[in-house]
Structure formats: structure tokens, C-alpha cells
Design an enzyme around this catalytic site. Structure first.
Site, mmCIF file in Angstrom:
data_model
loop_
_atom_site.group_PDB
_atom_site.id
_atom_site.type_symbol
_atom_site.label_atom_id
_atom_site.label_comp_id
_atom_site.label_asym_id
_atom_site.label_seq_id
_atom_site.Cartn_x
_atom_site.Cartn_y
_atom_site.Cartn_z
ATOM 1 N N SER A 1 0.884 -1.126 -0.048
ATOM 2 C CA SER A 1 -0.050 -0.019 0.178
ATOM 3 C C SER A 1 0.821 1.273 -0.108
ATOM 4 O O SER A 1 0.335 2.372 -0.378
ATOM 5 C CB SER A 1 -0.980 -0.013 1.310
ATOM 6 N N HIS B 1 -5.107 -4.289 -2.068
ATOM 7 C CA HIS B 1 -4.806 -3.220 -2.911
ATOM 8 C C HIS B 1 -4.492 -3.863 -4.399
ATOM 9 O O HIS B 1 -4.561 -2.971 -5.424
ATOM 10 C CB HIS B 1 -3.553 -2.513 -2.661
ATOM 11 N N LYS C 1 -11.458 -0.339 -0.919
ATOM 12 C CA LYS C 1 -10.510 0.103 -2.223
ATOM 13 C C LYS C 1 -11.319 0.032 -3.312
ATOM 14 O O LYS C 1 -11.934 1.042 -4.013
ATOM 15 C CB LYS C 1 -9.277 -0.697 -2.350
#
Length: 404
Positions: free
Chosen positions: A187, A215, A246
């Protein structure tokens, strides 16, 4: 008498210094109103959002908004209980079935946050006498889960399968299960993990493997299932953990696995057992966003094209950008005295990014963490690059100062 708050004096001093340099608290920025997925009102100005993790732009999905509204009208706004009490509704079970089917897995658990997913799964799977092998750059939720687990924690060098192998071999014959934990995309830097190489180490040493795809979910792989799919080794990964906050633009976390024992994990996982479940509004929105993601694979292609455009622009300026063009692109600076004024100037000029300062950064240098969305237009990315160029020149950040 010792003050209960004396332990925070260092934090207070450090924050005071940051505010003194730039005039703002970079950790208390308020987006007063989202105009779109890519633009928000900050300090009364329209500002380009390049620090939100909203990779596919689905926080503004019309289907998700409609599903949330319908769920609120039909089911109310909360469950008032945990998943093992009164907090499981049909919507929760359906989302778990949908997530499991998306990953082609036997079962799934849905958590109230992505942080809780790591906290709960790691602390429940690994107990006293077991061994956790963590990438040195692991997310805080992974480290917190390891602390709660009471397992022995062994760190290995970031993205280094050989170093992991050596550490596992030293433990050969030691009692206790061994669990490797890595991330798909890291990240802070955007680095992609070599999952296939980690799988090879897992197979040779008899360890289990957990991949946090927070992610990389919706980003990597032909179907957006993450780094394990991109490397063609999904079947060899024991547990995949991720978040809805996300690529799906909502909130919550999940774990999928083919191990039938996942059902017993539910009954031993404290963060799952003692936290109120997600409200129907969020579950319905997440289910709809998952459908959007599957129906629009072109979003992933546009996302990667946008990442390449932003990365190439930073390289052209001469900034020390991440080595890989992923939706997370970090610009590393040498000192906080450079990073703090540059972050402030970027915001004044109309671009919001994340400021990360040591010791929270991987190599003890400050960085400006940027995240790209599929919904950014080429013109918005070009504007952001131009603003970075201007801010760097005004603050005095030269290409020589940012050379890797």
C-alpha cells in the site's frame, strides 16, 4: 503523578513541527463534499483526488447507491449484533456466496472492516507455538493480528522469497504450524509481490500461505482477483484476505479459502464474534459494486493505462517514483523539510495526495503517496503532473535531489 497522556508527548511535538512547517495538519484533511469520484471540495476549492484508494471509481456507482437506498428502506440501517448472534441477514450470506464464487473458492467470511479481516484471520489461524513469517513491509493490520495471535513472528526481507526460504529452513523440524503472510500490492510503495515464487517456497517447506489482496483486488489478474491470479497460482494460496474499501468503494473485509475448516474459524475469531456486522446498506452496495466490477473489465484496463500515464509523467519530471506503474505510486523525497512544503503546495494548487513520514515509511524517507483511479481522465492526470512539476520547482525539489 504520571499523566496518562505523557506517552503522547513525542507525537505532539512531531505533529507540531509538521504543522509549523506547512501551516496544515496533513493527517486531518477534510473532504467537505465529493463532487465526483475524482474531484472533491477541500478548503472550499475543487481539488483533484489522487490519494483515495478508490481505484475503480465505484464509490460513486449508481447501481451501488440505488442498492443501498433500497436496502435501507427494506431492512433498516443496522443489524445491532455480531455475525454469530443476530447480525447475519440473508444479504450477508449472499455476499459471502458471491465473493466465494468470484474467487472460485469453497467459502468466504465477511468482516466489518478490512483491518478486522487481517486481525481476525491471522490471530485465529496462528496461535501459541505456531510461527508467522511476515514480509518486513507488511501492513499494520497484519502486524496487529500477529501480536494478538501469540505466535512467534519472524520477519523476512521485503519481496524476497530467497530470504523467506532461508528463514523457513532454519525452522525445519520445529514444532508448530507455519503461516506465510504477504501482500499482493504493497500500500505504501505500489510494489507487486512475486506470488509464484512465494508459492514455490510454501510448497517446498510445507508452510501455509495467506495473501492480502487489499490493493490488488479489482486491479491485477484477468478477472481482477489479484496478484495470485496474475501469477497463475491461485489454487496454491491457502487464504486470500482483502477489503471492500478500495476497488469496490464501500467498507468491509473478507477472507476466502478452500479449507473446510474456515467454518470453525468463524466460531473462534474474536474480531468476527464480538463486532457488530455491516449494515444492510453497506452489504447491498458492496454486492452491487462487485457486480459492476465484473461487468466492466474495461475499468481495470483504463486504471492501468492511467497508472502508466502518471508514472511516466513523474519520471519525466525527474521525481523518484515507484519502480512499478501500479495504481499506487510513491514519490520519495530525501527530507521532511522538502516533503511537507511540497505536500502543502500541491494541495494549494489543487491536488490531494497522502503525506507519509518516517518512521511509517519503508526506508525512513518521506514520501508522497499517490493513487490513481480508472475514472481519472487523461486531462486530469496531465493537470496533476503539471502541478507536481510546478510544486517541485517552487519548493526547490530538484531532479538531482530525488534521484534514486
Amino acid at each position: 503523578m504520571t499523566s496518562l497522556f505523557s506517552k503522547f508527548e513525542g507525537t505532539a511535538g512531531a505533529l507540531g513541527s509538521v504543522v509549523a512547517v506547512g501551516g496544515r495538519n496533513p493527517f486531518a484533511v477534510v473532504i467537505e463534499k465529493p463532487v465526483s469520484s475524482t474531484v472533491g471540495i477541500i478548503e472550499g476549492r475543487e481539488t483533484l483526488l489522487f490519494g483515495t484508494n478508490n481505484y475503480l471509481g465505484l464509490s460513486q456507482s449508481k447501481n451501488a447507491i440505488r442498492a443501498a437506498q433500497e436496502a435501507a428502506a427494506a431492512c433498516g440501517v443496522g443489524t445491532t449484533g455480531s455475525r454469530i448472534a443476530n447480525g447475519t441477514q440473508s444479504l450477508h450470506r449472499q455476499l459471502e456466496k458471491d465473493i466465494a464464487a468470484f474467487f472460485g473458492r469453497r467459502d468466504a467470511m465477511v468482516f466489518s472492516t478490512g483491518y478486522q479481516a487481517n486481525l481476525g484471520i491471522i490471530s485465529t489461524l496462528a496461535g501459541k507455538g505456531d510461527h508467522l513469517f511476515l514480509d518486513a513491509d507488511s501492513h499494520a493490520s497484519i502486524y496487529d493480528g500477529s501480536r494478538l495471535s501469540a505466535a512467534e513472528v519472524i520477519r523476512f526481507r521485503h519481496n524476497d522469497p530467497d530470504n523467506l526460504y532461508k528463514r523457513l529452513k532454519r525452522m525445519e523440524g520445529t514444532p508448530g504450524a507455519k503461516l506465510i503472510v504477504v501482500e499482493g500490492i504493497y500500500s505504501m510503495t505500489g510494489n507487486v509481490a512475486p506470488i509464484a515464487e512465494f508459492v514455490a517456497v510454501k510448497k517446498e517447506t510445507g508452510a501455509y500461505l495467506l495473501v492480502d489482496e487489499a490493493h490488488s483486488f479489482g486491479v491485477l489478474g484477468e478477472n481482477g482477483r489479484g496478484a495470485a491470479e496474475a501469477d497463475g497460482v491461485e489454487a496454491d494460496v491457502d487464504f486470500i484476505v482483502g477489503t471492500f474499501s478500495k476497488s469496490l468503494g464501500t467498507v468491509g473485509g473478507y477472507c476466502v479459502s478452500d479449507h473446510p475448516e474456515l467454518e470453525f474459524v468463524r466460531l473462534n475469531c474474536r474480531p468476527y464474534m464480538f463486532t457488530a456486522s455491516l449494515p444492510p446498506v453497506v452489504i447491498a452496495a458492496t454486492t452491487a459494486a462487485l457486480g459492476d466490477m465484473q461487468a466492466h473489465p474495461e475499468l481495470r484496463k483504463q486504471l492501468m493505462a492511467n497508472a502508466q500515464q502518471l508514472h511516466a509523467g513523474f519520471v519525466d519530471i525527474g521525481l523518484n517514483a515507484s519502480k512499478q506503474a501500479t495504481p499506487v505510486i510513491a514519490v520519495t523525497l530525501e527530507t521532511a523539510e522538502e516533503a511537507i512544503p511540497m505536500w502543502n503546495r500541491l494541495l494549494e494548487l489543487g491536488v490531494y495526495v497522502n503525506l507519509s513520514l518516517p518512521p511509517a515509511t519503508p526506508d525512513s524517507r518521506p514520501l508522497l503517496r499517490c493513487s490513481v483511479m480508472a475514472t481519472h481522465t487523461p486531462e486530469q492526470i496531465a493537470q496533476a503532473i503539471a502541478i507536481f512539476r510546478q510544486a517541485a520547482a517552487e519548493v526547490g525539489v530538484s531532479p538531482a535531489a530525488t534521484a534514486a
